[in-house]
Design a protein around this motif. Sequence first.
Motif, PDB file in Angstrom:
ATOM      1  N   LEU A  91      19.749  74.865  -8.444  1.00 56.80           N
ATOM      2  CA  LEU A  91      18.929  74.950  -7.122  1.00 56.80           C
ATOM      3  C   LEU A  91      20.024  74.490  -6.171  1.00 56.80           C
ATOM      4  N   GLU A  92      20.714  73.369  -6.347  1.00 56.07           N
ATOM      5  CA  GLU A  92      21.837  72.829  -5.442  1.00 56.07           C
ATOM      6  C   GLU A  92      22.733  73.795  -5.088  1.00 56.07           C
ATOM      7  N   GLU A  93      23.311  74.397  -6.462  1.00 53.86           N
ATOM      8  CA  GLU A  93      24.393  75.640  -5.913  1.00 53.86           C
ATOM      9  C   GLU A  93      23.859  76.543  -5.355  1.00 53.86           C
ATOM     10  N   MET A  94      22.923  77.275  -5.892  1.00 55.15           N
ATOM     11  CA  MET A  94      22.272  78.482  -5.107  1.00 55.15           C
ATOM     12  C   MET A  94      21.925  78.157  -3.311  1.00 55.15           C
ATOM     13  N   SER A  95      21.451  76.844  -3.173  1.00 57.95           N
ATOM     14  CA  SER A  95      21.387  76.376  -1.820  1.00 57.95           C
ATOM     15  C   SER A  95      22.636  76.315  -1.018  1.00 57.95           C
ATOM     16  N   ALA A  96      23.621  75.981  -1.744  1.00 57.01           N
ATOM     17  CA  ALA A  96      25.041  75.662  -0.952  1.00 57.01           C
ATOM     18  C   ALA A  96      25.726  77.126  -0.887  1.00 57.01           C
ATOM     19  N   ASN A  97      25.285  78.043  -1.685  1.00 60.89           N
ATOM     20  CA  ASN A  97      25.840  79.419  -1.458  1.00 60.89           C
ATOM     21  C   ASN A  97      25.094  80.187  -0.310  1.00 60.89           C
TER      22      ASN A  97
END
Length: 376
Positions: free
Chosen positions: A343-349
């Motif tokens: 979730l954090e990776e997708m959010s950052a992207n």
Amino acid sequence: MKVLMAGGGTAGHINPAIAIADTIRRKHPDAEIMFVGTVRGMESRLVPMAGFEFTSMPVAGFQRKLTPENIKRNIRALYYLAMSGSRAAKIIRDFQPDIAIGTGGYVSGPILRKAAQMGVPILIHEQNAFPGVTTKMLSRYAECVMLAVEDAKKRMDPKLKFVTTGNPVRAEILEYDKQTARRELGVDDRPLIVSFGGSLGAEMVNKSMLDLLERSARKRNYQHIHGYGQYGKFVVTELLRRKVKLKKSKNIDVREYINDMPRVMAAADLVICRAGAMALSEIQALGKAAILIPSPNVAENHQYYNAMAMVDRDAAEIIEEKDLTPQKLTAMVDSLAGNRKKLEEMSANARKMAILDSRERIYDVVHDVLKKYGKL
């Protein structure tokens, strides 16, 4: 300075136009700004509410599915098309604009085409990753095509002048931080899922959400706010039939409309929605992981391309409506909501895709064109 704005039909065309006009008015309080739209479109209500002059012209789109009713509509659309040139010319002669800016919708075509023929410089703002027919037809006459998504460029004539400006998001979308929003909503540390299908409600989205809402009410593993829309009242009826006690299930909040969307979106860990251009721009601005279910009932299937612009950058997952089932949706939610790192990776992207100074970028283009023609 006189600015003619043309756009309408859906909020996705109207809201960017109002945002552009607001920015011009803020920079030039004495500017005269007039909108052209349709009487029956949302613009006839939203534009005057925003404090801008509004005039109308009758236009309509052509229906591809040939039923007796649609044949009548197409005959009417042909009549409107035949009359549109003279009506557009009268509007332009009477207002004498220094520039005309189109944001899409059927009304943009005749207004921008006639403006170009009458020597008025025109600009186009394209909100989607797949440019609409109107944009493609008019782009060769435009001083510049302003793109919300860089991917749109590869689907247009490379000899044209482009500037990537993004979509201007509502200022209130950026007012909340996540923790404040969660505190005000009474949200705890469990993942918060926010889902919606638009103000009218998307039937397939609503039907596929029922299993997830029912399970969340029983297991209480997620918190979930769902907006079912005007035609989605069956969601409440069906959940009650399944013995889901909505008033006692504190972790699920099922509403017709999410009226406090800026706060709710800020609080979310995962968003499930259609792939309209403005919704995705807000998701990117807030940096939210998303599951996107593009509407197949839109011109050129543009929501699919909007969604893929995020999917290709690992900022979202996609389920096409033809593949959408309650089981598939629930499994995808579990795979994401249970994986904080993902979730954090997708959010950052998603946040990397955001263009937060869209209004200023658009104004710079408008300013340069007006200066070029000696209107500033």
